[in-house]
Design an enzyme around this catalytic site. Structure first.
Site, PDB file in Angstrom:
ATOM      1  N   ASN A  16     -10.305  43.770 -17.974  1.00  0.00           N
ATOM      2  CA  ASN A  16      -8.652  43.754 -18.904  1.00  0.00           C
ATOM      3  C   ASN A  16      -8.688  43.362 -19.698  1.00  0.00           C
ATOM      4  OD1 ASN A  16      -8.032  46.539 -16.216  1.00  0.00           O
ATOM      5  ND2 ASN A  16      -8.469  44.727 -15.539  1.00  0.00           N
ATOM      6  N   MET A  87      -2.533  37.642 -10.789  1.00  0.00           N
ATOM      7  CA  MET A  87      -1.924  37.789  -9.170  1.00  0.00           C
ATOM      8  C   MET A  87      -0.836  36.166  -8.660  1.00  0.00           C
ATOM      9  SD  MET A  87      -4.208  39.612  -8.845  1.00  0.00           S
ATOM     10  CE  MET A  87      -6.035  40.091  -8.912  1.00  0.00           C
ATOM     11  N   ARG A  88      -0.049  36.770  -9.606  1.00  0.00           N
ATOM     12  CA  ARG A  88       1.478  36.335  -9.145  1.00  0.00           C
ATOM     13  C   ARG A  88       2.163  37.212  -9.763  1.00  0.00           C
ATOM     14  NH1 ARG A  88       3.754  30.095 -10.110  1.00  0.00           N
ATOM     15  NH2 ARG A  88       5.668  30.387  -9.960  1.00  0.00           N
ATOM     16  N   LEU A  90       6.018  38.353 -10.353  1.00  0.00           N
ATOM     17  CA  LEU A  90       7.193  37.247 -11.379  1.00  0.00           C
ATOM     18  C   LEU A  90       9.026  37.563 -10.803  1.00  0.00           C
ATOM     19  CD1 LEU A  90       5.668  38.457 -14.295  1.00  0.00           C
ATOM     20  CD2 LEU A  90       6.021  36.758 -13.901  1.00  0.00           C
ATOM     21  N   ASN A 104       2.323  46.681 -16.624  1.00  0.00           N
ATOM     22  CA  ASN A 104       1.122  46.004 -15.322  1.00  0.00           C
ATOM     23  C   ASN A 104       0.065  47.088 -14.681  1.00  0.00           C
ATOM     24  OD1 ASN A 104      -0.008  44.409 -13.290  1.00  0.00           O
ATOM     25  ND2 ASN A 104       0.787  45.781 -11.260  1.00  0.00           N
ATOM     26  N   HIS A 106      -2.307  48.523 -12.127  1.00  0.00           N
ATOM     27  CA  HIS A 106      -3.190  48.173 -10.238  1.00  0.00           C
ATOM     28  C   HIS A 106      -4.248  48.849  -9.704  1.00  0.00           C
ATOM     29  CE1 HIS A 106      -1.775  47.877  -6.784  1.00  0.00           C
ATOM     30  NE2 HIS A 106      -1.617  48.483  -6.291  1.00  0.00           N
ATOM     31  N   GLU A 144      11.738  44.038 -10.147  1.00  0.00           N
ATOM     32  CA  GLU A 144      11.800  43.248  -9.454  1.00  0.00           C
ATOM     33  C   GLU A 144      11.904  44.196  -8.542  1.00  0.00           C
ATOM     34  OE1 GLU A 144      14.394  45.210 -10.598  1.00  0.00           O
ATOM     35  OE2 GLU A 144      14.640  46.716  -8.886  1.00  0.00           O
ATOM     36  N   ASP A 147       4.909  46.879  -8.109  1.00  0.00           N
ATOM     37  CA  ASP A 147       4.340  47.352  -8.422  1.00  0.00           C
ATOM     38  C   ASP A 147       5.347  49.503  -7.863  1.00  0.00           C
ATOM     39  OD1 ASP A 147       1.417  46.238  -8.450  1.00  0.00           O
ATOM     40  OD2 ASP A 147       1.533  46.308  -6.830  1.00  0.00           O
ATOM     41  N   GLU A 177      -9.450  51.699 -15.366  1.00  0.00           N
ATOM     42  CA  GLU A 177      -7.835  50.402 -15.567  1.00  0.00           C
ATOM     43  C   GLU A 177      -8.367  50.574 -17.292  1.00  0.00           C
ATOM     44  OE1 GLU A 177      -7.622  47.072 -13.036  1.00  0.00           O
ATOM     45  OE2 GLU A 177      -8.929  48.292 -11.634  1.00  0.00           O
TER      46      GLU A 177
END
Ligand code: GAR
Length: 195
Positions: A16, A87-88, A90, A104, A106, A144, A147, A177
């Site tokens: 990406n 892959m973390r 926030l 982001n 997905h 927060e 997704d 994507e």
């Protein structure tokens, strides 16, 4: 004309990121420039892609990750953060500082197969297990809720009878994507520089 300064956060292969770099070259992404690539994994192949493209890149790991990230982003005058296979999750404290400034991608049609635990190949495994005939990709703002932020773009992709998680992942990347993420990056960058 001023361009939005973009930081791309990565963890793995970086296809990406590559789509964004290619879009910058072809002019699909023209209101923003990829100024910085940050990986949370020193082995991420995405770092090589950044190097090849001559984009500043660095690795951040450990307990102070978000504090260091915030510092680096501010020092580099970043306007927009793009999570491209990052892959973390926030923290709410971090996302609150960047409202409508974090994107982001997905690999499913949110609200299906998303949220905590749904990342990478697992998303496609879940889609195949459930037997859906259509899946896709979503680009959304990050808040927060994992997704859970506002949806910017979505595109549907057909699931084929003999798909494996790998073949499905590849088709979702190619057909959705890699197209959606540059389009969304351009749209949001344009908004940032006009603001
Ligand atoms: C992509 O399919 C991306 O949508 C997904 O991981 C892959 C990373 O590939 N991201 C997530 O699942 C985040 N929840 P890449 O490193 O080649 O871009």
């Amino acid at each position: 004309m001023r361009k939005a300064r973009i930081a791309v956060l990565v963890s793995g292969g970086g296809t990406n990121l590559q789509a964004l770099l290619d879009a910058q070259k072809s002019g699909i992404l023209q209101s923003g420039e990829i100024s910085l690539v940050i990986a949370n994994n020193p082995k991420a192949y995405a770092l090589k892609r950044a190097e090849r493209a001559g984009v500043r890149h660095l690795v951040l790991t450990g307990a102070e990750f978000e504090a260091r990230l915030e510092e680096v982003l501010r020092e580099s005058n970043i306007d927009l953060i793009i999570l491209a296979g990052f892959m973390r999750i926030l923290s709410a404290g971090f996302t609150a500082k960047w409202p409508n400034r974090i994107l982001n991608v997905h690999p499913a049609l949110i609200p299906s197969f998303c949220g905590k635990g749904f990342y990478g190949l697992r998303v496609h495994e879940a889609a195949l297990e459930r037997g859906v005939k259509v899946t896709g990709a979503t680009v959304h703002f990050v808040n927060e809720i994992p997704d859970g932020g506002e949806i910017i773009l979505q595109k549907a992709v057909e699931v084929l009878p003999d798909d494996t998680p790998e073949t499905l992942q590849r088709r979702v990347m190619e057909e959705a994507e890699w197209i959606l993420l540059p389009q969304a990056a351009e749209r949001v960058s344009k908004g940032v520089i006009q603001a």
